[in-house]
Write a protein that holds these residues in place. Structure first.
Motif, PDB file in Angstrom:
ATOM      1  N   ALA A   1       0.825  -1.216   0.000  1.00 46.88           N
ATOM      2  CA  ALA A   1       0.000   0.000   0.000  1.00 46.88           C
ATOM      3  C   ALA A   1       0.854   1.259   0.000  1.00 46.88           C
ATOM      4  O   ALA A   1       0.424   2.306  -0.490  1.00 46.88           O
ATOM      5  CB  ALA A   1      -0.932  -0.010   1.216  1.00 46.88           C
ATOM      6  N   LYS A   2       2.062   1.176   0.551  1.00 51.46           N
ATOM      7  CA  LYS A   2       2.952   2.335   0.584  1.00 51.46           C
ATOM      8  C   LYS A   2       3.696   2.534  -0.734  1.00 51.46           C
ATOM      9  O   LYS A   2       4.232   3.609  -0.988  1.00 51.46           O
ATOM     10  CB  LYS A   2       3.977   2.170   1.708  1.00 51.46           C
ATOM     11  N   ALA A   3       3.725   1.495  -1.554  1.00 52.40           N
ATOM     12  CA  ALA A   3       4.496   1.552  -2.794  1.00 52.40           C
ATOM     13  C   ALA A   3       3.783   2.393  -3.852  1.00 52.40           C
ATOM     14  O   ALA A   3       2.553   2.517  -3.854  1.00 52.40           O
ATOM     15  CB  ALA A   3       4.722   0.140  -3.328  1.00 52.40           C
ATOM     16  N   ARG A   4       4.566   2.955  -4.737  1.00 50.60           N
ATOM     17  CA  ARG A   4       4.010   3.662  -5.892  1.00 50.60           C
ATOM     18  C   ARG A   4       3.868   2.637  -7.013  1.00 50.60           C
ATOM     19  O   ARG A   4       4.851   2.264  -7.654  1.00 50.60           O
ATOM     20  CB  ARG A   4       4.922   4.800  -6.307  1.00 50.60           C
ATOM     21  N   LEU A   5       2.661   2.173  -7.216  1.00 50.61           N
ATOM     22  CA  LEU A   5       2.436   1.053  -8.135  1.00 50.61           C
ATOM     23  C   LEU A   5       2.505   1.491  -9.590  1.00 50.61           C
ATOM     24  O   LEU A   5       1.900   2.497  -9.980  1.00 50.61           O
ATOM     25  CB  LEU A   5       1.078   0.403  -7.867  1.00 50.61           C
ATOM     26  N   SER A   6       3.201   0.705 -10.373  1.00 48.93           N
ATOM     27  CA  SER A   6       3.223   0.936 -11.816  1.00 48.93           C
ATOM     28  C   SER A   6       1.939   0.353 -12.411  1.00 48.93           C
ATOM     29  O   SER A   6       1.264  -0.468 -11.769  1.00 48.93           O
ATOM     30  CB  SER A   6       4.436   0.244 -12.438  1.00 48.93           C
ATOM     31  N   PRO A   7       1.589   0.744 -13.609  1.00 44.74           N
ATOM     32  CA  PRO A   7       0.400   0.151 -14.252  1.00 44.74           C
ATOM     33  C   PRO A   7       0.479  -1.366 -14.338  1.00 44.74           C
ATOM     34  O   PRO A   7      -0.530  -2.058 -14.134  1.00 44.74           O
ATOM     35  CB  PRO A   7       0.395   0.803 -15.641  1.00 44.74           C
ATOM     36  N   SER A   8       1.654  -1.902 -14.615  1.00 43.97           N
ATOM     37  CA  SER A   8       1.778  -3.361 -14.726  1.00 43.97           C
ATOM     38  C   SER A   8       1.602  -4.028 -13.368  1.00 43.97           C
ATOM     39  O   SER A   8       1.026  -5.129 -13.278  1.00 43.97           O
ATOM     40  CB  SER A   8       3.135  -3.740 -15.325  1.00 43.97           C
ATOM     41  N   GLN A   9       2.069  -3.395 -12.297  1.00 44.50           N
ATOM     42  CA  GLN A   9       1.881  -3.963 -10.960  1.00 44.50           C
ATOM     43  C   GLN A   9       0.402  -3.961 -10.568  1.00 44.50           C
ATOM     44  O   GLN A   9      -0.093  -4.931  -9.991  1.00 44.50           O
ATOM     45  CB  GLN A   9       2.695  -3.176  -9.936  1.00 44.50           C
ATOM     46  N   ARG A  10      -0.286  -2.872 -10.862  1.00 49.93           N
ATOM     47  CA  ARG A  10      -1.717  -2.804 -10.565  1.00 49.93           C
ATOM     48  C   ARG A  10      -2.470  -3.882 -11.345  1.00 49.93           C
ATOM     49  O   ARG A  10      -3.354  -4.558 -10.803  1.00 49.93           O
ATOM     50  CB  ARG A  10      -2.270  -1.420 -10.914  1.00 49.93           C
ATOM     51  N   ARG A  11      -2.108  -4.008 -12.607  1.00 48.66           N
ATOM     52  CA  ARG A  11      -2.782  -4.999 -13.450  1.00 48.66           C
ATOM     53  C   ARG A  11      -2.528  -6.419 -12.939  1.00 48.66           C
ATOM     54  O   ARG A  11      -3.437  -7.248 -12.885  1.00 48.66           O
ATOM     55  CB  ARG A  11      -2.309  -4.856 -14.895  1.00 48.66           C
ATOM     56  N   HIS A  12      -1.265  -6.701 -12.551  1.00 41.78           N
ATOM     57  CA  HIS A  12      -0.924  -8.030 -12.051  1.00 41.78           C
ATOM     58  C   HIS A  12      -1.697  -8.341 -10.766  1.00 41.78           C
ATOM     59  O   HIS A  12      -2.222  -9.448 -10.590  1.00 41.78           O
ATOM     60  CB  HIS A  12       0.579  -8.113 -11.791  1.00 41.78           C
ATOM     61  N   LEU A  13      -1.775  -7.365  -9.878  1.00 47.05           N
ATOM     62  CA  LEU A  13      -2.506  -7.567  -8.623  1.00 47.05           C
ATOM     63  C   LEU A  13      -3.979  -7.835  -8.902  1.00 47.05           C
ATOM     64  O   LEU A  13      -4.583  -8.759  -8.333  1.00 47.05           O
ATOM     65  CB  LEU A  13      -2.346  -6.339  -7.732  1.00 47.05           C
ATOM     66  N   LEU A  14      -4.568  -7.047  -9.777  1.00 43.27           N
ATOM     67  CA  LEU A  14      -5.990  -7.229 -10.101  1.00 43.27           C
ATOM     68  C   LEU A  14      -6.226  -8.538 -10.850  1.00 43.27           C
ATOM     69  O   LEU A  14      -7.265  -9.194 -10.662  1.00 43.27           O
ATOM     70  CB  LEU A  14      -6.487  -6.043 -10.922  1.00 43.27           C
ATOM     71  N   ASP A  15      -5.272  -8.924 -11.687  1.00 43.43           N
ATOM     72  CA  ASP A  15      -5.411 -10.190 -12.422  1.00 43.43           C
ATOM     73  C   ASP A  15      -5.390 -11.383 -11.471  1.00 43.43           C
ATOM     74  O   ASP A  15      -6.201 -12.310 -11.604  1.00 43.43           O
ATOM     75  CB  ASP A  15      -4.286 -10.344 -13.450  1.00 43.43           C
ATOM     76  N   THR A  16      -4.464 -11.366 -10.499  1.00 39.71           N
ATOM     77  CA  THR A  16      -4.405 -12.489  -9.562  1.00 39.71           C
ATOM     78  C   THR A  16      -5.634 -12.500  -8.656  1.00 39.71           C
ATOM     79  O   THR A  16      -6.111 -13.574  -8.260  1.00 39.71           O
ATOM     80  CB  THR A  16      -3.126 -12.434  -8.710  1.00 39.71           C
ATOM     81  N   LEU A  17      -6.165 -11.318  -8.330  1.00 37.68           N
ATOM     82  CA  LEU A  17      -7.405 -11.242  -7.555  1.00 37.68           C
ATOM     83  C   LEU A  17      -8.547 -11.867  -8.337  1.00 37.68           C
ATOM     84  O   LEU A  17      -9.340 -12.663  -7.795  1.00 37.68           O
ATOM     85  CB  LEU A  17      -7.727  -9.786  -7.226  1.00 37.68           C
ATOM     86  N   ALA A  18      -8.654 -11.540  -9.621  1.00 36.96           N
ATOM     87  CA  ALA A  18      -9.726 -12.089 -10.459  1.00 36.96           C
ATOM     88  C   ALA A  18      -9.580 -13.593 -10.621  1.00 36.96           C
ATOM     89  O   ALA A  18     -10.571 -14.328 -10.636  1.00 36.96           O
ATOM     90  CB  ALA A  18      -9.721 -11.405 -11.819  1.00 36.96           C
ATOM     91  N   GLU A  19      -8.347 -14.052 -10.733  1.00 35.73           N
ATOM     92  CA  GLU A  19      -8.123 -15.486 -10.927  1.00 35.73           C
ATOM     93  C   GLU A  19      -8.557 -16.299  -9.713  1.00 35.73           C
ATOM     94  O   GLU A  19      -9.166 -17.359  -9.858  1.00 35.73           O
ATOM     95  CB  GLU A  19      -6.646 -15.734 -11.232  1.00 35.73           C
ATOM     96  N   VAL A  20      -8.239 -15.812  -8.518  1.00 37.91           N
ATOM     97  CA  VAL A  20      -8.644 -16.575  -7.336  1.00 37.91           C
ATOM     98  C   VAL A  20     -10.157 -16.486  -7.139  1.00 37.91           C
ATOM     99  O   VAL A  20     -10.809 -17.463  -6.750  1.00 37.91           O
ATOM    100  CB  VAL A  20      -7.884 -16.110  -6.071  1.00 37.91           C
ATOM    101  N   ALA A  21     -10.741 -15.338  -7.446  1.00 37.73           N
ATOM    102  CA  ALA A  21     -12.190 -15.183  -7.281  1.00 37.73           C
ATOM    103  C   ALA A  21     -12.957 -16.104  -8.237  1.00 37.73           C
ATOM    104  O   ALA A  21     -14.042 -16.583  -7.900  1.00 37.73           O
ATOM    105  CB  ALA A  21     -12.594 -13.732  -7.517  1.00 37.73           C
TER     106      ALA A  21
END
Length: 249
Positions: free
Chosen positions: A124-144
């Motif tokens: 949460a403290k990190a400055r997320l790059s677009p690819s990091q945000r996408r990767h996080l959201l992709d893994t969230l969608a995959e587990v859901a």
């Protein structure tokens, strides 16, 4: 034809410690398969490259892969798309897994409880790059969206993805190790549909806190999520402490 191993997955194939190269090579590969980092259908890197990634000789790697093939975790394909692939089906368990002792369960949960909330806070403290945000959201969608038989692997991958945002390979490795130990414990208890739904809501809450940069809420949401897992494990495995308290993981 299976999928080529991604650069992200390759990062987890860190060198073994060489105490027992053959055994540790098997451990490292199995850990990544169980975590879902090496997913069903993934093609492993060529022998020379994989041996370099793991820091072992090609002879040791061949021996380890041969044993994993016998056990059904990998398969070798010939022809145009030949190579070693992660097996599509999970090998059947050889009998009931032995019950862990209370000390083992507590150690795993305390270790995870220290690491993962801290990783969520750092993310949460990190400055997320677009690819990091996408990767996080992709893994969230995959587990859901994961079916029951793949849920725990996708769940593990999601938690490791949070640690990846920290930028610390040591933290990523520690979270991956802790999650692999948790997965071994979870394999001993049943999947509960209401729990999966609850977990998915908690995952969403963690991600929302990370994306808006709320490190305190990310820490709290992660702690709450781990507490639910701890309660299930203590309940099913009968490892609750005498005072009725959980280790807070």
């Amino acid at each position: 034809m299976g999928a080529e191993l991604s650069e992200g997955a390759a990062r987890f194939l860190r060198p073994v410690r060489h105490g027992n190269a053959f055994e540790e090579t098997i451990e490292r590969l199995l850990q990544n398969i169980k975590l879902g980092v090496l997913a069903a259908g993934d093609k492993l890197p060529p022998e020379r490259e994989l041996a370099d990634l793991l820091g072992v000789s090609r002879a040791t790697l061949r021996e380890a892969l041969a044993e994993l093939q016998k056990a059904g975790y990998v398969e070798v394909q010939r022809g145009r798309y030949g190579g070693t692939y992660v097996s599509q089906g999970r090998p059947p368990e050889s009998g009931k897994l032995p019950d862990p002792g209370p000390d083992e369960v507590e150690d795993v949960l305390i270790f995870r409880g220290v690491l993962e909330p801290a990783a969520a806070s750092l993310a949460a403290k990190a400055r997320l790059s677009p690819s990091q945000r996408r990767h996080l959201l992709d893994t969230l969608a995959e587990v859901a969206g994961a079916p029951a038989d793949a849920y725990r692997r996708k769940d593990a991958r999601f938690h490791v993805a949070i640690a990846e945002i920290s930028g610390s390979p040591s933290l990523v490795a520690a979270v991956a190790d802790a999650r692999a130990r948790v997965s071994d414990l979870l394999d001993r208890i049943p999947l509960l549909e209401p729990n999966l739904e609850h977990s998915n809501r908690q995952h969403q809450k963690i991600v929302e806190a990370i994306l808006r940069g709320d490190h305190e809420e990310a820490f709290r949401a992660s702690e709450d999520h781990l507490q639910g897992t701890a309660s299930l494990l203590h309940g099913f495995l009968g490892t609750s402490r005498a005072d009725g308290e959980s280790p807070g993981a």
